[in-house]
Design a protein around this motif. Structure first.
Motif, mmCIF file in Angstrom:
data_model
loop_
_atom_site.group_PDB
_atom_site.id
_atom_site.type_symbol
_atom_site.label_atom_id
_atom_site.label_comp_id
_atom_site.label_asym_id
_atom_site.label_seq_id
_atom_site.Cartn_x
_atom_site.Cartn_y
_atom_site.Cartn_z
ATOM 1 N N SER A 277 -15.139 -58.780 -82.903
ATOM 2 C CA SER A 277 -15.788 -58.743 -84.221
ATOM 3 C C SER A 277 -15.052 -57.798 -85.175
ATOM 4 O O SER A 277 -15.016 -58.046 -86.388
ATOM 5 N N GLU B 18 -24.082 -59.165 -93.687
ATOM 6 C CA GLU B 18 -23.714 -60.172 -92.683
ATOM 7 C C GLU B 18 -24.766 -61.279 -92.634
ATOM 8 O O GLU B 18 -25.244 -61.658 -91.553
ATOM 9 N N VAL C 255 -18.797 -63.151 -89.215
ATOM 10 C CA VAL C 255 -20.038 -62.873 -88.485
ATOM 11 C C VAL C 255 -20.174 -63.785 -87.265
ATOM 12 O O VAL C 255 -20.535 -63.336 -86.181
ATOM 13 N N GLU C 256 -19.887 -65.075 -87.473
ATOM 14 C CA GLU C 256 -20.197 -66.038 -86.408
ATOM 15 C C GLU C 256 -18.978 -66.732 -85.813
ATOM 16 O O GLU C 256 -19.131 -67.657 -85.026
ATOM 17 N N ASN C 257 -17.781 -66.326 -86.238
ATOM 18 C CA ASN C 257 -16.563 -67.021 -85.793
ATOM 19 C C ASN C 257 -16.639 -68.506 -86.143
ATOM 20 O O ASN C 257 -16.119 -69.357 -85.437
ATOM 21 N N GLU D 189 -17.748 -57.484 -75.655
ATOM 22 C CA GLU D 189 -17.420 -57.082 -77.035
ATOM 23 C C GLU D 189 -17.376 -55.551 -77.130
ATOM 24 O O GLU D 189 -16.432 -54.966 -77.669
ATOM 25 N N ASN E 187 -13.495 -63.728 -79.947
ATOM 26 C CA ASN E 187 -14.925 -64.014 -80.042
ATOM 27 C C ASN E 187 -15.553 -64.047 -78.645
ATOM 28 O O ASN E 187 -15.958 -65.109 -78.173
ATOM 29 N N ARG F 176 -12.193 -59.822 -86.559
ATOM 30 C CA ARG F 176 -12.658 -60.820 -87.537
ATOM 31 C C ARG F 176 -13.059 -60.145 -88.838
ATOM 32 O O ARG F 176 -12.836 -60.677 -89.917
#
Lengths: 225, 288
Positions: free
Chosen positions: A76, A139, A217-219, B280, B273, A79
């Motif tokens: 994240s 977001e 946020v969500e790919n 993560e 992702n 991204r």
């Protein structure tokens, strides 16, 4: 939390991007005000302020590069930085478009088509950019999708406005053949059409910001092109 | 390294459904230009537990490692990643307190079956360790060692040369093969150990932090070599260096504290992702 210094830098980047967006939105508001009031002083302020926005863009770009090179972000964080890298370009372009509108103020002699409400279009685009940055900050992916949907309405609004101008020009019988008057009319019409086009482009940048935020946020790349 | 569409884990199914728009490869989950091929798995663990005495070091590990790819195993210290690696060629047999439950299949055969000879198994599954550990012998004798032990000395010169070439060391040592291996630099010694490991032409190469004792130049040579070796061998590498895993591997397995395999997927998915919040948090450094 581990890597606190790194986390602080990510937070700082987000804050700086939001600050840049506030400056850009303020310049766009001023440009629209200057256009409406034929306020050349305010228009000059917008035009002169573009260097400041460009410098903000370059500084933030460097911050992103530094984070990529020195912190090797992943997941994240990666991204977020990738999205931010694109979003600051959109903000810089909105700043350029505000400058364009500021420059049109010098060419505008009178509002030749009072039935075309440039300010209404301007308000819609301002709201879109503001909401896009709000989505980035919070977001909020639902808001991203709402903004993309709202762009269709903006496009229609701009298309209708352009049609009014072009249709009127076709149907209009010029009251004068004086070359200077014709030149003035040409300037006004061209300024108006360019303003409409530039505002429509601001809306596109708001959608770009939303698209990158959704990816962040969500790919999810559904809004990217 | 080229991304591929491997179908060796459940989460692969999710990633293979991604269909990005042209030009939007940023969120492609590594499958944008993938060939639709199914990769054969060469190593598979089923419900694998490892205990050191009473302590459980690995918990119910299920994984399928694809053939002729680089699979990286990452995770914090003590998560069991080296333990898992050593299960594959039964190096844990050498630890008295170690006990293995479940199955570890190599080419479909459980390596812990009673009829499996661990020495023969290790000929097919070579290993390279963290610190270069050449024998105090000549460069040539180091590479030839495994072949001679197996009494497999046909075309020995040719096979030593081939191994050294594959290990990207031949050009640097071909005029001094009879010199001591201990006179080589650290990076050269590690490539020599790789040559020694691949000389018997194994199917799988296990690497336990193979570059952690090397400088950046030697590290990048080893990384380049690993990518090349994966054209002929299945490579499984344990590394503490997450960026190294990201750079060189096709698949990444993330083990977390307690000996749990939390995520196993295409490397691009894990690093762009990841599916699990714990992964993560670990890879972004928020862990702990």
């Amino acid at each position: 939390m581990a890597r606190q210094n790194y986390q602080d830098k990510l937070d700082e980047l987000r804050e700086d991007v939001l600050y840049m967006s506030e400056v850009v939105l303020e310049r766009l508001r001023m440009a629209l005000d200057a256009l409406e009031r034929k306020d050349k002083e305010m228009a000059n302020e917008v035009i002169d302020g573009d260097d400041e926005i460009n410098q903000m863009y370059l500084d933030l770009e460097q911050d992103c590069i530094d984070l990529l090179a020195l912190q090797q972000p992943v997941a994240s964080d990666l991204r977020f930085i990738a999205a931010t890298f694109k979003i600051i370009t959109d903000l810089e372009r909105v700043g350029d478009l505000a400058t364009n509108i500021g420059e049109y103020t010098f060419r505008a002699t009178k509002d030749v088509f009072p039935e075309v409400d440039v300010q209404e279009i301007g308000t819609v685009t301002l709201d879109m950019v503001e909401e896009a940055m709000d989505a980035y900050d919070r977001e909020d992916t639902d808001l991203c999708r709402d903004i993309a949907a709202a762009d269709d309405d903006l496009d229609q609004l701009c298309e209708r406005a352009s049609e009014i101008v072009v249709r009127d020009l076709i149907e209009r019988e010029l009251e004068t053949t004086d070359e200077e008057d014709v030149e003035d009319l040409l300037q006004d019409v061209s300024r108006l059409l360019l303003t409409i086009r530039d505002l429509e482009r601001v809306g596109d940048h708001a959608v770009n910001i939303s698209a990158r935020t959704l990816y962040m946020v969500e790919n999810d790349d559904e809004l990217i092109y | 390294m080229t991304q591929q569409n491997v179908t060796t884990s459940e989460s692969d199914d999710d990633s293979s459904t991604a269909s990005p728009e042209p030009g939007s490869g940023i969120a492609s989950n590594g499958t944008a230009e993938a060939e639709t091929t199914t990769t054969r798995s060469v190593i598979e663990s089923r419900n694998l537990d490892v205990y050191y005495g009473e302590e459980r070091a690995l918990q119910e590990i299920d994984i399928e490692i694809p053939a002729e790819k680089v699979t990286a195993i990452i995770g914090p210290s003590g998560c069991g990643k080296s333990t898992f690696l050593r299960c594959i060629n039964r190096m844990n047999d050498l630890v008295d307190s170690a006990r293995v439950e479940g199955e570890l299949l190599f080419e479909g055969k459980n390596v812990y079956d009673a009829d499996v000879d661990p020495v023969a198994l290790r000929r097919r599954i070579g290993m390279v360790f963290q610190a270069p550990n050449p024998f105090p012998k000549s460069i040539y004798d180091n590479v030839a060692y495994g072949l001679r032990v197996q009494d497999d000395t046909e075309n020995l010169d040719e096979r030593v040369e081939t191994a050294l070439r594959r290990a990207a060391l031949w050009d640097e040592v071909n005029d001094r093969l009879d010199e001591s291996a201990l006179d080589l630099s650290g990076g050269q010694q590690q490539r020599l150990c790789i040559a020694r490991a691949i000389a018997p032409d194994p199917d799988v190469l296990l690497m336990d932090e193979p570059a952690s004792a090397l400088d950046p130049v030697a590290t990048s040579q080893i990384e380049d070599l690993i990518e090349e070796l994966a054209q002929d061998y299945t490579v499984v590498i344990v590394t503490h260096n997450m960026q190294q895993a990201a750079r060189i591997s096709d698949k990444t397995a993330v083990f977390l504290t307690g000996g749990e395999l939390v995520e196993f997927d295409d490397t691009s998915v894990v690093f762009e992702n990841p599916e699990h919040q714990r992964v993560e948090d670990y890879i972004t450094g928020k862990f702990g």
